[in-house]
Design an enzyme around this catalytic site. Structure first.
Site, PDB file in Angstrom:
ATOM      1  N   ILE A  36       6.880  -2.971  10.939  1.00  0.00           N
ATOM      2  CA  ILE A  36       6.186  -1.591  11.188  1.00  0.00           C
ATOM      3  C   ILE A  36       4.627  -1.611  11.292  1.00  0.00           C
ATOM      4  O   ILE A  36       3.980  -0.547  11.224  1.00  0.00           O
ATOM      5  CB  ILE A  36       6.912  -0.418  10.432  1.00  0.00           C
ATOM      6  CG1 ILE A  36       6.853  -0.743   8.957  1.00  0.00           C
ATOM      7  CG2 ILE A  36       8.376  -0.023  11.167  1.00  0.00           C
ATOM      8  CD1 ILE A  36       5.665  -0.722   8.128  1.00  0.00           C
ATOM      9  N   ARG A  69      -2.613  -8.967  -2.097  1.00  0.00           N
ATOM     10  CA  ARG A  69      -3.427 -10.036  -2.412  1.00  0.00           C
ATOM     11  C   ARG A  69      -3.545 -10.087  -4.092  1.00  0.00           C
ATOM     12  O   ARG A  69      -3.574 -11.185  -4.692  1.00  0.00           O
ATOM     13  CB  ARG A  69      -5.046  -9.492  -2.037  1.00  0.00           C
ATOM     14  CG  ARG A  69      -5.131  -9.995  -0.698  1.00  0.00           C
ATOM     15  CD  ARG A  69      -6.249  -9.429  -0.024  1.00  0.00           C
ATOM     16  NE  ARG A  69      -6.330  -7.999   0.036  1.00  0.00           N
ATOM     17  CZ  ARG A  69      -7.545  -7.246   0.175  1.00  0.00           C
ATOM     18  NH1 ARG A  69      -8.642  -7.800   0.627  1.00  0.00           N
ATOM     19  NH2 ARG A  69      -7.352  -5.826   0.414  1.00  0.00           N
ATOM     20  N   ASP A 102       8.850  -2.318  15.531  1.00  0.00           N
ATOM     21  CA  ASP A 102       8.356  -1.260  16.131  1.00  0.00           C
ATOM     22  C   ASP A 102       6.950  -1.734  16.812  1.00  0.00           C
ATOM     23  O   ASP A 102       6.438  -0.856  17.371  1.00  0.00           O
ATOM     24  CB  ASP A 102       8.065  -0.249  15.082  1.00  0.00           C
ATOM     25  CG  ASP A 102       7.576   1.043  15.823  1.00  0.00           C
ATOM     26  OD1 ASP A 102       8.282   1.563  16.561  1.00  0.00           O
ATOM     27  OD2 ASP A 102       6.630   1.629  15.221  1.00  0.00           O
ATOM     28  N   GLY A 137       0.822  -1.227   0.034  1.00  0.00           N
ATOM     29  CA  GLY A 137      -0.010   0.010  -0.053  1.00  0.00           C
ATOM     30  C   GLY A 137       1.040   1.388   0.123  1.00  0.00           C
ATOM     31  O   GLY A 137       1.901   1.231  -0.251  1.00  0.00           O
ATOM     32  N   ARG A 138       0.383   2.270   0.614  1.00  0.00           N
ATOM     33  CA  ARG A 138       1.117   3.559   0.439  1.00  0.00           C
ATOM     34  C   ARG A 138       2.492   3.445   1.405  1.00  0.00           C
ATOM     35  O   ARG A 138       3.395   3.853   0.756  1.00  0.00           O
ATOM     36  CB  ARG A 138       0.581   4.533   1.415  1.00  0.00           C
ATOM     37  CG  ARG A 138      -0.946   4.997   0.688  1.00  0.00           C
ATOM     38  CD  ARG A 138      -1.303   6.283   1.474  1.00  0.00           C
ATOM     39  NE  ARG A 138      -2.756   6.449   1.403  1.00  0.00           N
ATOM     40  CZ  ARG A 138      -3.745   5.492   1.960  1.00  0.00           C
ATOM     41  NH1 ARG A 138      -3.296   4.709   3.187  1.00  0.00           N
ATOM     42  NH2 ARG A 138      -4.964   5.671   1.739  1.00  0.00           N
ATOM     43  N   ILE A 139       2.327   2.833   2.329  1.00  0.00           N
ATOM     44  CA  ILE A 139       3.788   2.784   3.201  1.00  0.00           C
ATOM     45  C   ILE A 139       4.449   1.734   2.328  1.00  0.00           C
ATOM     46  O   ILE A 139       5.969   1.906   2.409  1.00  0.00           O
ATOM     47  CB  ILE A 139       3.314   2.249   4.784  1.00  0.00           C
ATOM     48  CG1 ILE A 139       2.627   3.474   5.238  1.00  0.00           C
ATOM     49  CG2 ILE A 139       4.537   2.004   5.402  1.00  0.00           C
ATOM     50  CD1 ILE A 139       1.875   3.163   6.559  1.00  0.00           C
ATOM     51  N   GLU A 155       1.345  -4.674  23.441  1.00  0.00           N
ATOM     52  CA  GLU A 155       1.927  -3.478  23.707  1.00  0.00           C
ATOM     53  C   GLU A 155       1.251  -3.003  24.908  1.00  0.00           C
ATOM     54  O   GLU A 155      -0.004  -3.228  25.053  1.00  0.00           O
ATOM     55  CB  GLU A 155       1.805  -2.591  22.889  1.00  0.00           C
ATOM     56  CG  GLU A 155       2.473  -2.899  21.168  1.00  0.00           C
ATOM     57  CD  GLU A 155       2.379  -2.176  19.930  1.00  0.00           C
ATOM     58  OE1 GLU A 155       1.630  -1.231  20.176  1.00  0.00           O
ATOM     59  OE2 GLU A 155       2.756  -2.494  19.007  1.00  0.00           O
ATOM     60  N   ARG A 168       1.668  -4.342  12.517  1.00  0.00           N
ATOM     61  CA  ARG A 168       0.735  -4.323  13.802  1.00  0.00           C
ATOM     62  C   ARG A 168       1.510  -5.813  14.314  1.00  0.00           C
ATOM     63  O   ARG A 168       1.947  -6.840  13.507  1.00  0.00           O
ATOM     64  CB  ARG A 168      -0.632  -5.032  13.474  1.00  0.00           C
ATOM     65  CG  ARG A 168      -1.524  -3.518  13.312  1.00  0.00           C
ATOM     66  CD  ARG A 168      -1.599  -2.597  14.699  1.00  0.00           C
ATOM     67  NE  ARG A 168      -2.345  -1.468  14.363  1.00  0.00           N
ATOM     68  CZ  ARG A 168      -1.851  -0.111  14.192  1.00  0.00           C
ATOM     69  NH1 ARG A 168      -0.628   0.124  14.048  1.00  0.00           N
ATOM     70  NH2 ARG A 168      -2.685   0.630  13.854  1.00  0.00           N
ATOM     71  N   HIS A 223       6.569   1.208  19.370  1.00  0.00           N
ATOM     72  CA  HIS A 223       5.587   1.751  18.482  1.00  0.00           C
ATOM     73  C   HIS A 223       5.415   3.242  18.110  1.00  0.00           C
ATOM     74  O   HIS A 223       4.654   3.989  18.311  1.00  0.00           O
ATOM     75  CB  HIS A 223       4.066   1.396  18.835  1.00  0.00           C
ATOM     76  CG  HIS A 223       2.989   1.444  17.922  1.00  0.00           C
ATOM     77  ND1 HIS A 223       1.704   0.687  17.990  1.00  0.00           N
ATOM     78  CD2 HIS A 223       2.690   2.105  16.955  1.00  0.00           C
ATOM     79  CE1 HIS A 223       1.218   0.803  17.087  1.00  0.00           C
ATOM     80  NE2 HIS A 223       1.778   1.665  16.165  1.00  0.00           N
TER      81      HIS A 223
HETATM   82  C1  8YV Z   1      -0.002   5.301  16.084  1.00  0.00           C
HETATM   83  C2  8YV Z   1      -0.250   3.630  14.473  1.00  0.00           C
HETATM   84  O1  8YV Z   1       1.030   4.833  16.985  1.00  0.00           O
HETATM   85  O2  8YV Z   1      -1.341   5.053  12.620  1.00  0.00           O
HETATM   86  C3  8YV Z   1      -1.110   3.831  13.302  1.00  0.00           C
HETATM   87  O3  8YV Z   1      -1.832   2.978  12.726  1.00  0.00           O
HETATM   88  O4  8YV Z   1      -0.166   2.568  14.725  1.00  0.00           O
HETATM   89  C4  8YV Z   1       0.543   5.128  14.779  1.00  0.00           C
HETATM   90  O5  8YV Z   1       0.389   5.884  14.067  1.00  0.00           O
HETATM   91  C5  8YV Z   1      -1.419   5.328  16.856  1.00  0.00           C
HETATM   92  O6  8YV Z   1      -2.359   5.332  16.113  1.00  0.00           O
HETATM   93  C6  8YV Z   1      -1.290   6.506  17.687  1.00  0.00           C
HETATM   94  O7  8YV Z   1      -1.972   6.075  18.800  1.00  0.00           O
END
Ligand code: 8YV
Length: 314
Positions: free
Chosen positions: A227, A172, A253, A150-152, A258, A229, A276
């Site tokens: 980076i 996918r 990360d 995706g974007r990232i 968590e 989940r 994170h």
């Molecule tokens: C943040 C994130 O840590 O954008 C996300 O999905 O996991 C992070 O940018 C989070 O949303 C801040 O609480």
């Protein structure tokens, strides 16, 4: 009368202050059950973050709820099916954090393979006086496999091009217009890469997507970067893979529980961990805050959203 908003998770102080100046904001954690029952009918907007959980039960306990605004791009904590069932819209903050997350992914790749953290500890412990630091793995020119383009994922790929890396990805479907090879099976992708970078969103479908099989395919010279989940990686399998030398290392990360990080992932020369924090830079957190405010005010004014989450597949 000011609109009543339920703040269900922690948000930056500045954003909280701005929300407080515009709306009547109630902290979910601070409300007693009785207070919540009295106020429940009055909340039309709830704000949460990317790490929090918004259950079907919570959604159905707020009969007037119209919008859940997420401070974060990931909204896996929100039961979006329940939101749709209750005709509650969901917004998030995509785009503005892409660069930061991609930057941190590169940082973790470099830190893990070049053992930057261990090298610093080596100097701090006086090790340098006894001789130089051990040799490490080269990053430039190596092979990267991106899971979730995706974007990232694409922002990471662009950075990897600057490192003359060979890029392939798994998703996918093949993404139209992208020249990198698409390899549908993640284990196959892993077997052909030095770095496997996880960028796919957290979801029930992606739970433990990176399992023993994928890690074995990544192999003894492969490094896992996550980076996305913690839930996307089978953390037990990862620990085993690190302990048994099935993979070479990991840069992480995100974690499954968590803010707890398993002891087995700490103080290892081949593992770099960060709390994170991929999107946690001043400017990005400000941009995310602005986007939350725009979504909330758009909804309050005329029920429009700047960045709604994608519609659910039927
Ligand atoms: C943040 C994130 O840590 O954008 C996300 O999905 O996991 C992070 O940018 C989070 O949303 C801040 O609480």
């Amino acid at each position: 009368m000011k609109l009543k908003i339920l703040k269900q998770a922690s948000l930056p102080d500045q954003l909280t202050a701005e929300l407080n100046s515009l709306y009547d904001v109630y902290e979910y954690e601070a409300l007693t059950r009785e207070e919540l029952a009295v106020l429940a009918e009055q909340f039309t907007i709830m704000i949460t973050n990317g790490e929090a959980t918004v259950t079907r039960q919570l959604i159905s306990s707020l009969p007037s709820l119209e919008l859940i605004a997420v401070f974060g791009v990931g909204y896996d904590g929100v039961d979006v099916r329940a939101a749709a069932d209750h005709r509650v819209a969901v917004s998030h903050t995509p785009g503005v954090l892409t660069d930061d997350v991609a930057d941190l992914a590169m940082g973790l790749m470099l830190a893990t393979s070049r053992q930057i953290v261990t090298a610093q500890k080596f100097i701090e412990a006086g090790g340098w006086r006894q001789g130089g630091f051990q040799w490490t793995r080269k990053v430039s020119g190596s092979r990267v496999g991106i899971v979730g383009m995706g974007r990232i994922g694409q922002a990471i790929a662009r950075r990897c091009e600057g490192f003359a890396m060979q890029i392939a990805y798994s998703d996918r479907k093949a993404i139209p217009g992208l020249d990198y090879p698409w390899i549908e099976d993640i284990s196959t992708l892993a077997s052909q890469t030095d770095f496997l970078v996880i960028c796919t969103p957290g979801s029930a479908e992606n739970q433990a997507l990176i399992d023993e099989r994928v890690l074995s395919a990544l192999g003894a010279s492969g490094i896992l970067i996550n980076i996305s989940r913690g839930s996307v990686v089978d953390e037990f399998a990862l620990i085993k893979a690190l302990e048994q030398g099935i993979i070479a290392g990991a840069g992480l990360d995100v974690f499954s529980q968590e803010p707890e990080v398993p002891q087995a992932l700490l103080r290892r020369a081949n593992v770099v961990v960060t709390p994170h924090m991929a999107s946690a830079t001043w400017s990005t957190r400000e941009a995310m805050s602005r986007l939350v405010l725009e979504n909330v005010s758009g909804w309050a004014k005329n029920k429009t959203l700047v960045t709604p989450v994608p519609a659910l597949e039927p």
